[in-house]
Motif scaffolding. Structure first.
Motif, PDB file in Angstrom:
ATOM      1  N   VAL A   5      27.260   0.332 -57.707  1.00  0.00           N
ATOM      2  CA  VAL A   5      25.910   0.686 -58.533  1.00  0.00           C
ATOM      3  C   VAL A   5      24.958  -0.349 -57.977  1.00  0.00           C
ATOM      4  N   ILE A   6      23.918   0.296 -57.215  1.00  0.00           N
ATOM      5  CA  ILE A   6      22.813  -1.039 -56.878  1.00  0.00           C
ATOM      6  C   ILE A   6      21.766  -0.807 -57.795  1.00  0.00           C
ATOM      7  N   GLY A   7      21.363  -2.002 -58.573  1.00  0.00           N
ATOM      8  CA  GLY A   7      20.340  -2.101 -59.235  1.00  0.00           C
ATOM      9  C   GLY A   7      20.579  -1.928 -60.958  1.00  0.00           C
ATOM     10  N   GLY A   8      20.247  -2.838 -61.354  1.00  0.00           N
ATOM     11  CA  GLY A   8      20.410  -2.966 -62.907  1.00  0.00           C
ATOM     12  C   GLY A   8      19.214  -2.759 -63.755  1.00  0.00           C
ATOM     13  N   GLY A   9      18.467  -1.953 -63.518  1.00  0.00           N
ATOM     14  CA  GLY A   9      17.431  -1.422 -64.374  1.00  0.00           C
ATOM     15  C   GLY A   9      18.219  -0.069 -65.301  1.00  0.00           C
ATOM     16  N   ILE A  10      17.541   0.385 -66.104  1.00  0.00           N
ATOM     17  CA  ILE A  10      18.089   1.480 -66.849  1.00  0.00           C
ATOM     18  C   ILE A  10      18.899   2.528 -66.247  1.00  0.00           C
ATOM     19  N   SER A  11      18.563   2.953 -65.111  1.00  0.00           N
ATOM     20  CA  SER A  11      19.286   3.957 -64.540  1.00  0.00           C
ATOM     21  C   SER A  11      20.612   3.343 -63.968  1.00  0.00           C
ATOM     22  N   GLY A  12      20.729   2.124 -63.334  1.00  0.00           N
ATOM     23  CA  GLY A  12      22.085   1.582 -63.035  1.00  0.00           C
ATOM     24  C   GLY A  12      22.830   1.160 -64.162  1.00  0.00           C
ATOM     25  N   TYR A  29      25.393  -4.277 -58.733  1.00  0.00           N
ATOM     26  CA  TYR A  29      24.843  -5.292 -58.068  1.00  0.00           C
ATOM     27  C   TYR A  29      23.258  -5.274 -58.381  1.00  0.00           C
ATOM     28  N   GLU A  30      22.879  -6.584 -58.618  1.00  0.00           N
ATOM     29  CA  GLU A  30      21.579  -6.637 -59.261  1.00  0.00           C
ATOM     30  C   GLU A  30      20.832  -7.842 -58.574  1.00  0.00           C
ATOM     31  N   LYS A  31      19.473  -7.690 -57.783  1.00  0.00           N
ATOM     32  CA  LYS A  31      19.251  -8.861 -56.849  1.00  0.00           C
ATOM     33  C   LYS A  31      18.484  -9.791 -57.843  1.00  0.00           C
ATOM     34  N   GLU A  32      18.049  -9.428 -58.783  1.00  0.00           N
ATOM     35  CA  GLU A  32      17.388 -10.515 -59.564  1.00  0.00           C
ATOM     36  C   GLU A  32      18.378 -11.097 -60.584  1.00  0.00           C
ATOM     37  N   GLY A  36      17.911  -4.883 -66.541  1.00  0.00           N
ATOM     38  CA  GLY A  36      16.826  -4.181 -67.337  1.00  0.00           C
ATOM     39  C   GLY A  36      15.610  -3.885 -66.570  1.00  0.00           C
ATOM     40  N   ALA A  37      14.972  -4.601 -65.695  1.00  0.00           N
ATOM     41  CA  ALA A  37      13.845  -4.380 -64.724  1.00  0.00           C
ATOM     42  C   ALA A  37      12.606  -3.854 -65.515  1.00  0.00           C
ATOM     43  N   TYR A  38      12.204  -2.691 -65.383  1.00  0.00           N
ATOM     44  CA  TYR A  38      11.055  -2.106 -66.079  1.00  0.00           C
ATOM     45  C   TYR A  38      11.425  -2.010 -67.512  1.00  0.00           C
ATOM     46  N   SER A  39      12.507  -1.709 -68.012  1.00  0.00           N
ATOM     47  CA  SER A  39      12.741  -1.416 -69.168  1.00  0.00           C
ATOM     48  C   SER A  39      13.314  -2.713 -69.960  1.00  0.00           C
ATOM     49  N   LEU A  51       8.587  -4.825 -71.695  1.00  0.00           N
ATOM     50  CA  LEU A  51       7.779  -5.132 -70.371  1.00  0.00           C
ATOM     51  C   LEU A  51       7.292  -3.820 -69.747  1.00  0.00           C
ATOM     52  N   SER A  52       7.933  -2.790 -69.886  1.00  0.00           N
ATOM     53  CA  SER A  52       7.480  -1.405 -69.252  1.00  0.00           C
ATOM     54  C   SER A  52       6.029  -1.104 -69.413  1.00  0.00           C
ATOM     55  N   SER A  53       5.527  -1.573 -70.609  1.00  0.00           N
ATOM     56  CA  SER A  53       4.144  -1.404 -70.931  1.00  0.00           C
ATOM     57  C   SER A  53       3.207  -2.368 -70.517  1.00  0.00           C
TER      58      SER A  53
HETATM   59  C1  FAD Z   1       3.897   1.321 -68.098  1.00  0.00           C
HETATM   60  C2  FAD Z   1       5.276   2.004 -68.235  1.00  0.00           C
HETATM   61  C3  FAD Z   1       5.523   2.750 -69.264  1.00  0.00           C
HETATM   62  C4  FAD Z   1       6.717   3.513 -69.319  1.00  0.00           C
HETATM   63  N1  FAD Z   1       7.287   4.124 -70.571  1.00  0.00           N
HETATM   64  C5  FAD Z   1       8.362   4.850 -70.534  1.00  0.00           C
HETATM   65  C6  FAD Z   1       8.448   5.624 -71.749  1.00  0.00           C
HETATM   66  O1  FAD Z   1       7.841   5.441 -72.691  1.00  0.00           O
HETATM   67  N2  FAD Z   1       9.586   6.349 -71.733  1.00  0.00           N
HETATM   68  C7  FAD Z   1      10.443   6.336 -70.598  1.00  0.00           C
HETATM   69  O2  FAD Z   1      11.513   7.109 -70.516  1.00  0.00           O
HETATM   70  N3  FAD Z   1      10.199   5.652 -69.357  1.00  0.00           N
HETATM   71  C8  FAD Z   1       9.146   4.866 -69.412  1.00  0.00           C
HETATM   72  N4  FAD Z   1       8.825   4.306 -68.352  1.00  0.00           N
HETATM   73  C9  FAD Z   1       9.674   4.352 -66.880  1.00  0.00           C
HETATM   74  C10 FAD Z   1      10.789   3.784 -67.234  1.00  0.00           C
HETATM   75  O3  FAD Z   1      10.252   2.328 -67.631  1.00  0.00           O
HETATM   76  C11 FAD Z   1      11.409   3.589 -65.687  1.00  0.00           C
HETATM   77  O4  FAD Z   1      11.406   4.977 -65.202  1.00  0.00           O
HETATM   78  C12 FAD Z   1      12.774   3.061 -65.635  1.00  0.00           C
HETATM   79  O5  FAD Z   1      12.691   1.680 -66.214  1.00  0.00           O
HETATM   80  C13 FAD Z   1      13.077   2.994 -64.436  1.00  0.00           C
HETATM   81  O6  FAD Z   1      14.448   2.569 -64.209  1.00  0.00           O
HETATM   82  P1  FAD Z   1      15.308   2.500 -63.028  1.00  0.00           P
HETATM   83  O7  FAD Z   1      16.734   1.854 -63.188  1.00  0.00           O
HETATM   84  O8  FAD Z   1      15.265   3.687 -62.113  1.00  0.00           O
HETATM   85  O9  FAD Z   1      14.394   1.578 -61.955  1.00  0.00           O
HETATM   86  P2  FAD Z   1      14.074   0.068 -62.158  1.00  0.00           P
HETATM   87  O10 FAD Z   1      13.783  -0.371 -63.666  1.00  0.00           O
HETATM   88  O11 FAD Z   1      12.848  -0.211 -61.175  1.00  0.00           O
HETATM   89  O12 FAD Z   1      15.200  -0.859 -61.756  1.00  0.00           O
HETATM   90  C14 FAD Z   1      15.672  -1.071 -60.287  1.00  0.00           C
HETATM   91  C15 FAD Z   1      16.634  -2.328 -60.259  1.00  0.00           C
HETATM   92  O13 FAD Z   1      17.206  -2.143 -59.131  1.00  0.00           O
HETATM   93  C16 FAD Z   1      17.179  -3.807 -58.577  1.00  0.00           C
HETATM   94  N5  FAD Z   1      17.089  -3.636 -56.890  1.00  0.00           N
HETATM   95  C17 FAD Z   1      16.311  -3.117 -56.278  1.00  0.00           C
HETATM   96  N6  FAD Z   1      16.868  -3.260 -54.899  1.00  0.00           N
HETATM   97  C18 FAD Z   1      17.650  -3.804 -54.990  1.00  0.00           C
HETATM   98  C19 FAD Z   1      19.052  -4.044 -54.065  1.00  0.00           C
HETATM   99  N7  FAD Z   1      18.576  -3.810 -52.733  1.00  0.00           N
HETATM  100  N8  FAD Z   1      20.097  -4.833 -54.575  1.00  0.00           N
HETATM  101  C20 FAD Z   1      20.348  -5.138 -55.783  1.00  0.00           C
HETATM  102  N9  FAD Z   1      19.276  -4.702 -56.964  1.00  0.00           N
HETATM  103  C21 FAD Z   1      18.394  -4.057 -56.271  1.00  0.00           C
HETATM  104  C22 FAD Z   1      15.825  -4.200 -59.042  1.00  0.00           C
HETATM  105  O14 FAD Z   1      15.676  -5.555 -58.920  1.00  0.00           O
HETATM  106  C23 FAD Z   1      15.581  -3.428 -60.447  1.00  0.00           C
HETATM  107  O15 FAD Z   1      16.516  -4.497 -61.446  1.00  0.00           O
HETATM  108  C24 FAD Z   1       7.708   3.528 -68.158  1.00  0.00           C
HETATM  109  C25 FAD Z   1       7.297   2.779 -66.907  1.00  0.00           C
HETATM  110  C26 FAD Z   1       6.201   1.972 -66.903  1.00  0.00           C
HETATM  111  C27 FAD Z   1       5.784   1.193 -65.769  1.00  0.00           C
END
Ligand code: FAD
Length: 68
Positions: A5-12, A29-32, A36-39, A51-53
Motif C-alpha cells: 500500500v502506497i501512502g499512509g493517509g486515511i485511505s492507506g 509505504y509512507e514517504k513522510e 495520517g497526512a490530511y487527516s 489538520l484537514s481543516s
Molecule cells: C480542509 C479539508 C477538510 C476536510 N474535511 C473532511 C471531512 O469533514 N470529512 C471527510 O470525510 N473528509 C474530509 N476531508 C477530506 C479528507 O481529509 C481527505 O479526503 C483524506 O484525508 C484523503 O486521504 P487519502 O489517504 O486519500 O490522501 P492523503 O491524506 O493525501 O494521504 C496520501 C499519503 O500518501 C503519501 N504519499 C504520496 N505519494 C507517496 C509515495 N510516492 N510514496 C509513499 N507515500 C506517498 C503522502 O505523504 C500522504 O501521507 C477534508 C479535506 C480538507 C483539505
C-alpha cells in the motif's frame, strides 16, 4: 498474497488495516516520517487539532505552531 500500500493517509491506513485483518501480508509505504497526512491530528500547546481543516482555518499559525 502480498500487497504493498502506497501512502499512509486515511485511505492507506484503512486499506492496510482491512487487508491485515483479512490475513493478507501487507506493507505500508509512507514517504513522510508520520502517518495520517490530511487527516492527521497534531497537538499544539496541548490542544489537539485536525489538520484537514487547516486550509480554511489556519489556527496553527494563530497558536504559534509550526505544523510539526
Ligand atoms: C480542509 C479539508 C477538510 C476536510 N474535511 C473532511 C471531512 O469533514 N470529512 C471527510 O470525510 N473528509 C474530509 N476531508 C477530506 C479528507 O481529509 C481527505 O479526503 C483524506 O484525508 C484523503 O486521504 P487519502 O489517504 O486519500 O490522501 P492523503 O491524506 O493525501 O494521504 C496520501 C499519503 O500518501 C503519501 N504519499 C504520496 N505519494 C507517496 C509515495 N510516492 N510514496 C509513499 N507515500 C506517498 C503522502 O505523504 C500522504 O501521507 C477534508 C479535506 C480538507 C483539505
Amino acid at each position: 498474497m502480498r500487497v504493498a500500500v502506497i501512502g499512509g493517509g486515511i485511505s492507506g491506513l484503512v486499506a492496510t488495516s482491512e487487508l491485515a485483518k483479512a490475513g493478507v501480508e501487507v506493507v505500508l509505504y509512507e514517504k513522510e516520517d508520520n502517518l495520517g497526512a490530511y487527516s492527521k491530528t497534531a497537538t499544539f500547546n496541548g490542544i489537539d487539532l485536525d489538520l484537514s481543516s487547516m486550509l480554511f482555518n489556519p489556527v496553527v499559525e494563530i497558536l504559534g505552531g509550526d505544523n510539526n
